[in-house]
Motif scaffolding. Structure first.
Motif, PDB file in Angstrom:
ATOM      1  N   GLY A 205     -27.741  82.791  48.493  1.00 60.69           N
ATOM      2  CA  GLY A 205     -28.123  81.397  48.402  1.00 60.69           C
ATOM      3  C   GLY A 205     -27.001  80.405  48.319  1.00 60.69           C
ATOM      4  N   CYS A 206     -25.802  80.764  48.810  1.00 61.17           N
ATOM      5  CA  CYS A 206     -24.698  79.812  48.798  1.00 61.17           C
ATOM      6  C   CYS A 206     -25.102  78.555  49.565  1.00 61.17           C
ATOM      7  N   PRO A 207     -24.943  77.363  48.985  1.00 64.61           N
ATOM      8  CA  PRO A 207     -25.438  76.152  49.654  1.00 64.61           C
ATOM      9  C   PRO A 207     -24.674  75.775  50.909  1.00 64.61           C
ATOM     10  N   VAL A 208     -23.385  76.104  50.969  1.00 62.46           N
ATOM     11  CA  VAL A 208     -22.552  75.732  52.122  1.00 62.46           C
ATOM     12  C   VAL A 208     -21.621  76.876  52.461  1.00 62.46           C
ATOM     13  N   THR A 209     -21.672  77.337  53.703  1.00 61.50           N
ATOM     14  CA  THR A 209     -20.656  78.266  54.215  1.00 61.50           C
ATOM     15  C   THR A 209     -20.472  78.008  55.706  1.00 61.50           C
ATOM     16  N   TYR A 210     -19.359  77.424  56.065  1.00 65.80           N
ATOM     17  CA  TYR A 210     -18.992  77.305  57.468  1.00 65.80           C
ATOM     18  C   TYR A 210     -18.250  78.569  57.893  1.00 65.80           C
ATOM     19  N   SER A 211     -18.224  78.818  59.179  1.00 59.51           N
ATOM     20  CA  SER A 211     -17.416  79.910  59.720  1.00 59.51           C
ATOM     21  C   SER A 211     -16.694  79.394  60.959  1.00 59.51           C
ATOM     22  N   TYR A 212     -15.544  80.006  61.253  1.00 62.20           N
ATOM     23  CA  TYR A 212     -14.645  79.467  62.269  1.00 62.20           C
ATOM     24  C   TYR A 212     -14.142  80.560  63.200  1.00 62.20           C
ATOM     25  N   SER A 213     -13.886  80.168  64.406  1.00 58.14           N
ATOM     26  CA  SER A 213     -13.146  81.009  65.341  1.00 58.14           C
ATOM     27  C   SER A 213     -11.682  80.564  65.309  1.00 58.14           C
ATOM     28  N   ARG A 214     -10.822  81.290  66.013  1.00 59.61           N
ATOM     29  CA  ARG A 214      -9.424  80.870  66.101  1.00 59.61           C
ATOM     30  C   ARG A 214      -9.310  79.482  66.734  1.00 59.61           C
ATOM     31  N   ARG A 215     -10.215  79.158  67.664  1.00 57.06           N
ATOM     32  CA  ARG A 215     -10.169  77.844  68.318  1.00 57.06           C
ATOM     33  C   ARG A 215     -10.666  76.754  67.378  1.00 57.06           C
ATOM     34  N   THR A 216     -11.818  76.977  66.730  1.00 56.80           N
ATOM     35  CA  THR A 216     -12.399  75.907  65.920  1.00 56.80           C
ATOM     36  C   THR A 216     -11.600  75.657  64.634  1.00 56.80           C
ATOM     37  N   VAL A 217     -10.877  76.661  64.149  1.00 56.97           N
ATOM     38  CA  VAL A 217     -10.057  76.383  62.977  1.00 56.97           C
ATOM     39  C   VAL A 217      -8.909  75.447  63.342  1.00 56.97           C
ATOM     40  N   ARG A 218      -8.434  75.518  64.575  1.00 57.74           N
ATOM     41  CA  ARG A 218      -7.422  74.565  65.030  1.00 57.74           C
ATOM     42  C   ARG A 218      -8.027  73.169  65.166  1.00 57.74           C
ATOM     43  N   ASP A 219      -9.276  73.097  65.577  1.00 56.89           N
ATOM     44  CA  ASP A 219      -9.956  71.800  65.627  1.00 56.89           C
ATOM     45  C   ASP A 219     -10.063  71.193  64.229  1.00 56.89           C
ATOM     46  N   LEU A 220     -10.334  72.057  63.245  1.00 58.90           N
ATOM     47  CA  LEU A 220     -10.432  71.587  61.859  1.00 58.90           C
ATOM     48  C   LEU A 220      -9.091  71.046  61.375  1.00 58.90           C
ATOM     49  N   LEU A 221      -8.015  71.714  61.735  1.00 57.36           N
ATOM     50  CA  LEU A 221      -6.695  71.379  61.204  1.00 57.36           C
ATOM     51  C   LEU A 221      -5.993  70.316  62.040  1.00 57.36           C
ATOM     52  N   GLN A 222      -6.673  69.206  62.244  1.00 49.69           N
ATOM     53  CA  GLN A 222      -6.025  68.078  62.888  1.00 49.69           C
ATOM     54  C   GLN A 222      -4.898  67.570  61.995  1.00 49.69           C
ATOM     55  N   GLY A 223      -3.764  67.259  62.594  1.00 49.87           N
ATOM     56  CA  GLY A 223      -2.612  66.838  61.817  1.00 49.87           C
ATOM     57  C   GLY A 223      -1.708  67.992  61.429  1.00 49.87           C
ATOM     58  N   PHE A 224      -2.038  69.202  61.901  1.00 47.54           N
ATOM     59  CA  PHE A 224      -1.238  70.387  61.592  1.00 47.54           C
ATOM     60  C   PHE A 224      -0.912  71.151  62.864  1.00 47.54           C
ATOM     61  N   THR A 225       0.167  71.888  62.797  1.00 44.87           N
ATOM     62  CA  THR A 225       0.506  72.852  63.828  1.00 44.87           C
ATOM     63  C   THR A 225       0.282  74.248  63.255  1.00 44.87           C
ATOM     64  N   VAL A 226      -0.635  74.989  63.842  1.00 43.39           N
ATOM     65  CA  VAL A 226      -0.910  76.346  63.372  1.00 43.39           C
ATOM     66  C   VAL A 226       0.193  77.270  63.870  1.00 43.39           C
ATOM     67  N   GLN A 227       0.880  77.903  62.952  1.00 43.72           N
ATOM     68  CA  GLN A 227       1.987  78.786  63.305  1.00 43.72           C
ATOM     69  C   GLN A 227       1.590  80.256  63.338  1.00 43.72           C
ATOM     70  N   ARG A 228       0.555  80.580  62.584  1.00 45.90           N
ATOM     71  CA  ARG A 228       0.117  81.968  62.547  1.00 45.90           C
ATOM     72  C   ARG A 228      -1.357  81.997  62.206  1.00 45.90           C
ATOM     73  N   ALA A 229      -2.116  82.834  62.889  1.00 41.23           N
ATOM     74  CA  ALA A 229      -3.528  83.038  62.578  1.00 41.23           C
ATOM     75  C   ALA A 229      -3.858  84.501  62.834  1.00 41.23           C
ATOM     76  N   PHE A 230      -4.471  85.143  61.854  1.00 35.92           N
ATOM     77  CA  PHE A 230      -4.857  86.537  62.028  1.00 35.92           C
ATOM     78  C   PHE A 230      -6.144  86.810  61.255  1.00 35.92           C
ATOM     79  N   VAL A 231      -6.842  87.829  61.669  1.00 36.14           N
ATOM     80  CA  VAL A 231      -8.070  88.205  60.971  1.00 36.14           C
ATOM     81  C   VAL A 231      -7.860  89.553  60.292  1.00 36.14           C
ATOM     82  N   ASP A 232      -8.590  89.743  59.200  1.00 33.97           N
ATOM     83  CA  ASP A 232      -8.487  90.975  58.426  1.00 33.97           C
ATOM     84  C   ASP A 232      -9.726  91.090  57.547  1.00 33.97           C
TER      85      ASP A 232
END
Length: 291
Positions: A205-232
Motif C-alpha cells: 500500500g505504498c502511496p507513491v512509487t515511481y519507476s524509471y528506465s535509464r532514459r527517463t531517469v536522465r529526463d528526471l535529472l534536468q540540470g545534471f550530467t549523468v556520469q554513471r548508471a547501472f542496475v543491480d
C-alpha cells in the motif's frame, strides 16, 4: 515522465504516515530496537542482502567531506558515512525513522558528526540551510515523493561545480516489475503503475512509487550530467524463511549458477543506481529552467 499524473493526488503527508507506520528496515533484527546489538544486526543484514550499496556510496571516499543524505531512514548508511569520517547532514520525512536514527548516532557516539533534520525533500530549502555539499546521497527515496522533479530542483540548490549526486531509484525494466505484474496484476499491464506502488515495499500500500528506465531517469535529472548508471539487486530469498532471518533462495533462482545470477541482476535488477554532477555553471542555488 509517463506516470507523472498517476500519483499527483497523493500528498507528502500520505507518504509520511506510511513510513511512520513502519520505518524502512526496522524489522531487520529481532533484538530490542535501540540497542547496539540491534543496530549491528540491521547493518549486517542490509549489506548482506544489498551488497551493491557500499560500491555506490563509496563511504570511505567522503572522509573529511560534507555529505547531505536525503531520506536517511533509520540511519544505516548515515552511520557508515560518519564512521568513515564525513560530516553528515541527514534528512528524513518520517519522524519515527529519525527518532531511531538519532538513537543510533548516540549508540555509536557519532552525534558530533551528524546533524538531523525532519524535512520534505520537495521543500528542502525551507528547513535545511542552502550550502554546497561534496556529496548529495539518496538511496531509494526520490521515487516515493509525489513530485520527484521538485525534489531534484531542491537538491540542485545544494550542489556546487564539484559536487556529486549519488542516488538509487527503482528500475522499471526489472525482474521485480515483471514479478509484480504477473503475481498481483495477472498481466494487467495497464495497471502497472498502481501495482508497482502497492507492492514495491515489504508493507503493501505504498502511496507513491515511481519507476524509471535509464532514459527517463536522465529526463528526471534536468540540470545534471549523468556520469554513471547501472542496475543491480534481485531479491532472491523466500519470504517465510527471510522473516526468520534465514536465507534460502526461491527454487527457480537456485537453479542459476552465481555468475548467471549476477548477469541477470545487472540487466534486470530492481535498483537503478546513478551518479551525476551538475551541468552548466553549477552556481549554488541555481537550477536551469526545464527545456
Amino acid at each position: 515522465m509517463a506516470v507523472a499524473q498517476t500519483f499527483s493526488t497523493r500528498t507528502v503527508e500520505d507518504v509520511r504516515r506510511y513510513w511512520n507506520a513502519r520505518p524502512c528496515n526496522i524489522r531487520h533484527s529481532p533484538k530490542p530496537v535501540g540497542t547496539r546489538a540491534y543496530f549491528d544486526e540491521v547493518e549486517a543484514r542490509k549489506y548482506f542482502v544489498e551488497p551493491h550499496i557500499p560500491a555506490l556510496a563509496e563511504f570511505d571516499r567522503w572522509a573529511g567531506k560534507k555529505v547531505l543524505e536525503i531520506g536517511c531512514g533509520i540511519g544505516t548508511d548515515t552511520i557508515r558515512f560518519a564512521r568513515a569520517g564525513a560530516q553528515v547532514t541527514a534528512v528524513d520525512l518520517s519522524d519515527a525513522s529519525l527518532a531511531v536514527a538519532k538513537e543510533r548516532a548516540a549508540v555509536y557516539e557519532l552525534d558530533d558528526r551528524i546533524t538531523f533534520h525532519q524535512a520534505d525533500v520537495e521543500r528542502l530549502s525551507e528547513v535545511v540551510p542552502v550550502e554546497a555539499y561534496d556529496l548529495v546521497y539518496s538511496f531509494g527515496v526520490i521515487h516515493h515523493t509525489p513530485h520527484p522533479q521538485d525534489a531534484v530542483r531542491e537538491i540542485r540548490k545544494y550542489m556546487g561545480p564539484q559536487s556529486v549526486l549519488k542516488m538509487m531509484v527503482y528500475h522499471r525494466h526489472s525482474w521485480k516489475v515483471l514479478w509484480i505484474l504477473m503475481k498481483f496484476g495477472k498481466g494487467a499491464f495497464w495497471k502497472l503503475d498502481e501495482l508497482i506502488a502497492r507492492h514495491s515495499e515489504a508493507q503493501t500500500g505504498c502511496p507513491v512509487t515511481y519507476s524509471y528506465s535509464r532514459r527517463t531517469v536522465r529526463d528526471l535529472l534536468q540540470g545534471f550530467t549523468v556520469q554513471r548508471a547501472f542496475v543491480d539487486h534481485i531479491f532472491a530469498y523466500r519470504i517465510p524463511e527471510y522473516k526468520r532471518h534465514e536465507y534460502r533462495k526461491v527454487w527457480y533462482l537456485r537453479l542459476l549458477p552465481d555468475p548467471a545470477f549476477r548477469r541477470l541482476e545487472r540487466s534486470l535488477g530492481w535498483h537503478l543506481c546513478v551518479e551525476a554532477r551538475p551541468a552548466g555553471p553549477g552556481r549554488i542555488g541555481s537550477f536551469p529552467a526545464p527545456a
